[in-house]
Motif scaffolding. Structure first.
Motif, short mmCIF file in Angstrom:
data_model
loop_
_atom_site.label_atom_id
_atom_site.label_comp_id
_atom_site.label_asym_id
_atom_site.label_seq_id
_atom_site.Cartn_x
_atom_site.Cartn_y
_atom_site.Cartn_z
N LEU A 52 16.97 15.38 15.11
CA LEU A 52 17.29 15.49 16.19
C LEU A 52 18.55 14.90 16.61
CD1 LEU A 52 15.73 17.50 17.63
CD2 LEU A 52 14.54 15.72 17.03
N VAL B 113 12.44 19.93 21.32
CA VAL B 113 13.14 21.46 19.98
C VAL B 113 11.85 21.23 18.98
CG1 VAL B 113 15.38 20.43 18.69
CG2 VAL B 113 14.53 19.75 20.99
N ARG C 156 9.50 23.69 19.86
CA ARG C 156 9.53 24.76 20.10
C ARG C 156 9.68 25.45 18.34
NH1 ARG C 156 14.76 25.80 23.48
NH2 ARG C 156 15.04 26.92 21.88
N GLU C 157 10.43 24.43 17.58
CA GLU C 157 10.69 25.12 15.99
C GLU C 157 9.28 24.95 15.42
OE1 GLU C 157 14.18 25.02 14.14
OE2 GLU C 157 14.20 25.58 15.81
N ASN D 99 18.52 24.28 28.26
CA ASN D 99 18.04 23.70 26.58
C ASN D 99 17.68 22.24 26.93
OD1 ASN D 99 19.43 21.17 25.83
ND2 ASN D 99 21.52 21.94 25.05
N ASP E 107 13.33 15.87 22.63
CA ASP E 107 13.25 16.11 21.93
C ASP E 107 11.77 16.03 20.75
OD1 ASP E 107 16.00 14.46 20.84
OD2 ASP E 107 14.28 12.55 20.65
N LEU F 174 19.50 18.71 13.82
CA LEU F 174 19.59 20.10 14.77
C LEU F 174 19.82 19.53 16.08
CD1 LEU F 174 15.88 21.51 14.12
CD2 LEU F 174 17.81 21.61 13.18
N TYR F 175 20.39 20.51 17.02
CA TYR F 175 20.73 20.32 18.52
C TYR F 175 20.87 21.64 19.25
CZ TYR F 175 24.93 22.67 17.26
OH TYR F 175 25.80 24.12 17.22
N ALA F 176 21.25 21.24 20.33
CA ALA F 176 20.18 22.40 21.18
C ALA F 176 21.53 22.88 21.91
CB ALA F 176 19.96 22.50 22.29
N ILE G 7 18.33 26.85 19.66
CA ILE G 7 18.19 25.61 18.90
C ILE G 7 19.41 26.15 17.27
CG2 ILE G 7 16.91 23.62 17.43
CD1 ILE G 7 16.05 23.68 20.49
#
Length: 454
Positions: A110, A230, A233-234, A358, A227, A35-37, A43
């Motif tokens: 990440l 992210v 949020r997921e 982000n 990290d 994953l990345y933003a 995401i």
């Protein structure tokens, strides 16, 4: 197994990577998400199968450069060097491997966006934060941070205007006991799944708006904090989906209700992270705050990175409408937080911050602004001890919209230099396109797309 052996023989791996491969086999992981933003704050990522995991931990996964010119509406913007020609690699950080309790059989890592030769790519947001952390360390400091997110829990349903909308789970009052009971099953599962991934849960409560929740996690060094956000949020959204609900961290998923912030808590430590310097060196805190305030109009374009963000920002919304600071002043952009108990650590709270940003760009820009304050020994001015809105015209306002914030960012030489040519041109193009797209549509269109994306 032959694939794994051939790769490890060709490319010797460190113990951390070997543990990942062992865990994937033992825990029955079939897919690992890298994953990345992106510049829109979304995401994104790709997943590799367990059978190819050993190889992809080394090589990464191929990815088009164009995705860093994609806005949150999946509209590709014209940015030089970010078109149909060119590729980078999604290269995961082994230390970030976690299994996903809300998605059995899946795990996440990440990732950095790297060039084909493995070198850092100058449009990678995670690299931007890593570089900022390194620059801060060069001055003898480390930043410890935590995002404090809010989100709205409910159900996604069709609206009369043709756009899906979010129907809140309840209409309970702020901090009310019935709010705890209504969201109890979800809150317990969310806390469990966050802890399982290594995020230490601190506090939870039902917030002011209908269906609004707040659950905070423990602070961490800057890169780990981003990290963590992210993963947070997921997980918030993944747990809701597994329970046949919908969760949105959008700043204003409901136009007439309180917004969802992700207040950013900050403290400055020595490089080895043994001592909180805000505790014994008040001048350092003052200069850091001075840097934040000096760059705040431009920072807002990165910490509140969506059109929807500016529905939340405003006077008397406890989200900050003024570029001021003050002790425990929840209408100030920078709140100086009083420590909790004898062992509490002093910290700052940046209130114009939300989950449409982000987190790597947001936190990296905050470091550059604070470091500028330290280097130039900037004076933050007198603390504001009242609601600044009670003194019209006395204090500077924050930008009123995304375009105004982007104008401030373009005029901020320090932050533009820190972002670099490719990253700043891509970010500005993506965000200008979002401002134009949502400006041409109605409120229902805006709320739907932000509820969907964040």
């Amino acid at each position: 197994m032959r694939d794994r052996q051939s790769v490890t023989e060709t490319h010797p791996i460190d113990p951390a990577v070997r543990r990942i491969l062992e865990r994937a086999e033992i825990e029955g992981i079939e897919l690992v998400r890298f994953l990345y933003a992106d510049h829109g704050g979304v995401i994104r990522g790709k997943a590799v199968s367990r059978s190819r995991l050993a190889e992809r931990l080394h090589s990464g996964i191929g990815h088009t450069v164009a995705m860093m010119a994609m806005n949150m509406l999946d509209q590709l913007q014209e940015v030089e060097h970010l078109g149909p020609v060119g590729e980078v690699r999604l290269v995961p950080a082994p230390s970030t491997f976690v299994t996903l309790p809300y998605s059995p059989g899946a795990a996440t890592m990440l990732s950095d966006l790297r060039r084909l030769d493995g070198s850092p790519w100058d449009a990678c947001p995670r690299t931007f934060l890593k570089d900022a952390v390194a620059e801060l360390a060069g001055e003898g400091y480390a930043l410890v941070a935590a995002f404090e997110p809010e989100f709205t829990l409910g159900h996604r349903e069709s609206g009369p205007d043709g756009f899906d909308r979010l129907r809140p789970l309840d209409d309970s009052l702020c901090f009310a006991g019935i709010g705890f009971d209504t969201a109890h099953d979800y809150a317990l599962r969310l806390a469990h799944d966050l802890e399982t991934q290594g995020l230490r849960v601190e506090h939870y409560h039902p917030e002011l708006g209908p269906g609004q929740q707040e659950l905070s996690v423990r602070h961490a060094p800057a890169l780990r904090a981003a990290d963590n956000h992210v993963l947070y949020r997921e997980t918030v959204r993944g747990v809701a989906l597994r329970m046949s609900m919908w969760a949105s961290l959008a700043p204003k998923p409901l136009a007439d209700q309180p917004g969802n912030g992700a207040h950013l808590h900050l403290s400055l430590w020595d490089r080895e992270q043994r001592r909180n310097l805000f505790a014994g060196e008040p001048d350092l805190m003052a200069h850091f705050v001075g840097g934040l305030l000096a760059h705040l109009p431009a920072l807002t374009a990165l910490t509140c990175g969506s059109v929807n963000s500016f529905r939340r920002l405003g006077p008397r919304m406890w989200s900050s409408g003024y570029a001021v600071h003050g002790p425990d002043n929840r209408e100030a952009a920078v709140r100086i937080c009083s420590p909790l108990g004898e062992s509490g650590e002093p910290n700052l709270e940046l209130k114009p911050s939300d989950s449409s940003a982000n987190p790597y760009l947001s936190l990296g820009a905050v470091i550059h602004a604070g470091l500028d304050g330290l280097r130039r020994r900037l004076d933050p001015g007198e603390p504001v001890l009242v609601d600044p809105d009670t003194r019209p015209g006395a204090y500077p306002r924050l930008p009123a919209g995304l375009d105004e914030a982007l104008d401030a960012l373009e005029a901020d030489e320090l932050l533009m230099e820190a972002l670099g040519p490719l990253r700043r041109s891509a970010y500005l193009a993506v965000k200008r396109s979002e401002a134009a797209a949502f400006g041409a549509q109605d409120v229902a269109f805006e709320l739907y797309h932000h509820m969907r994306a964040f």
